[in-house]
Motif scaffolding. Sequence first.
Motif, short mmCIF file in Angstrom:
data_model
loop_
_atom_site.label_atom_id
_atom_site.label_comp_id
_atom_site.label_asym_id
_atom_site.label_seq_id
_atom_site.Cartn_x
_atom_site.Cartn_y
_atom_site.Cartn_z
N GLY A 160 57.45 89.44 2.37
CA GLY A 160 58.66 90.24 2.23
C GLY A 160 59.33 90.09 0.88
N VAL A 161 58.53 89.77 -0.15
CA VAL A 161 59.10 89.54 -1.48
C VAL A 161 59.47 90.85 -2.15
N LEU A 162 58.61 91.86 -2.00
CA LEU A 162 58.82 93.13 -2.68
C LEU A 162 58.72 94.28 -1.70
N PRO A 163 59.49 95.37 -1.96
CA PRO A 163 59.37 96.55 -1.09
C PRO A 163 58.08 97.29 -1.37
N ALA A 164 57.44 97.79 -0.31
CA ALA A 164 56.16 98.50 -0.46
C ALA A 164 56.37 100.00 -0.65
N MET A 165 57.22 100.58 0.13
CA MET A 165 57.43 102.02 0.09
C MET A 165 58.94 102.29 0.03
N GLY A 166 59.29 103.51 0.28
CA GLY A 166 60.70 103.89 0.30
C GLY A 166 60.97 104.98 -0.71
N GLU A 167 62.12 105.60 -0.57
CA GLU A 167 62.50 106.68 -1.49
C GLU A 167 62.66 106.14 -2.90
N PHE A 168 62.05 106.79 -3.85
CA PHE A 168 62.06 106.30 -5.22
C PHE A 168 63.45 106.36 -5.81
N THR A 169 63.81 105.30 -6.54
CA THR A 169 65.09 105.21 -7.22
C THR A 169 64.87 105.23 -8.73
N PRO A 170 65.42 106.20 -9.46
CA PRO A 170 65.25 106.24 -10.92
C PRO A 170 65.83 104.98 -11.58
N PHE A 171 65.29 104.64 -12.73
CA PHE A 171 65.69 103.41 -13.42
C PHE A 171 67.16 103.44 -13.81
N LEU A 172 67.63 104.56 -14.33
CA LEU A 172 69.02 104.64 -14.77
C LEU A 172 70.00 104.61 -13.61
N GLU A 173 69.53 104.98 -12.43
CA GLU A 173 70.41 104.98 -11.26
C GLU A 173 70.62 103.57 -10.73
N PHE B 183 51.64 104.41 -3.07
CA PHE B 183 53.02 103.93 -3.09
C PHE B 183 54.04 105.06 -3.01
N ALA B 184 53.57 106.28 -2.76
CA ALA B 184 54.46 107.45 -2.58
C ALA B 184 55.39 107.63 -3.77
N LEU B 185 54.84 107.51 -4.98
CA LEU B 185 55.62 107.67 -6.19
C LEU B 185 55.52 109.11 -6.69
N PRO B 186 56.65 109.77 -6.93
CA PRO B 186 56.62 111.17 -7.39
C PRO B 186 56.35 111.26 -8.89
N GLY B 187 55.15 110.83 -9.28
CA GLY B 187 54.79 110.82 -10.70
C GLY B 187 53.95 112.02 -11.09
N LEU B 188 53.49 112.00 -12.33
CA LEU B 188 52.75 113.13 -12.88
C LEU B 188 51.39 113.30 -12.22
#
Length: 319
Positions: free
Chosen positions: A162-175, A264-269
């Motif tokens: 449980g050290v790091l989150p695996a999935m979830g809604e992506f949060t932008p860096f600036l947010e 990882f369900a990342l909305p990338g390119l």
Amino acid sequence: MNYLARRLMTFPLVMLGVSILVFVSIRLVPGDAITAMLGTEAGLLTPDQRAALEAYFGIDQGWFTQYWRWLAGAVQGDLGVSVTFGKPVLDVILERFPLTLELALLSMVIALAIGLPAGIFAATRNEKPSDLAVRIFAMIGQSTPNFVFALLAIYVLSVGFGVLPAMGEFTPFLENPLRNLGQMILPALTLGFAFAAAVTRISRSAMLDILSDDYIRTARAKGVPARKVIWRHALPNALIPVVTLSGVEFGYLLGGAVIVEQIFALPGLGRMVLDAILQRDYALVQGSVLFIALNFMIVNLLVDLAYAMLDPRIRLGAK
């Protein structure tokens, strides 16, 4: 400057070739954009409605006309309208690119932070047990598929401890920078692990070659401290193949790590391009591939320029 000017002059020709290739390739895929977008509801369209949609998305003409119209717009910065998102392609790309750029940079930092010291360490302890251990690590890293490492990392670091989150809604860096880094560290580790193994092998091999050169033996004979010999005299020359590998790998990472972004369900390119192909989103695929190709060429140009900085003996076509 002459070298830089010549390289920049090749950019339009390469981009033209890439644009033709991707334009033809995506249209050879069975199916059409309207059906892919609407699914079963596409059968409910009247001929006039379908014709209106095809005209809106610019797919109502022959291939040559479509390509010419798209190319004319692309020269002016207009890559068309995405069927999937219903907005300009360039806007969609610029929305997704920051995530892929961040993932590529984090993966690069992790790979170099692990691989470069490990390669140097192994080279200075050639044929010793510690060298063998590093080489085994490198072989495991290069032979382990990304998706296997990703699933293991999720199970161990997220499910197990449980050290790091695996999935979830992506949060932008600036947010939210901390939440963003928590979401990005596992994907970056997944990509960086295999790359670190490659950097380890390349840096070890390059360092072994450099350490056997005459000028290194001369420096040692003069009583130069071992640390200074390695870090000041040997390392700059050993970095050249590492820079080459890093540039090529970074270009591929900017192209999008499709499998990792999917897991990882990342909305990338990369994930966006895959979805665009499945949706027959011609404009989005064409614009994305063109954007990726441009980034790849820029990265390779910067790598070539870095050679001259690392080794003054290298001259990049000054005449």
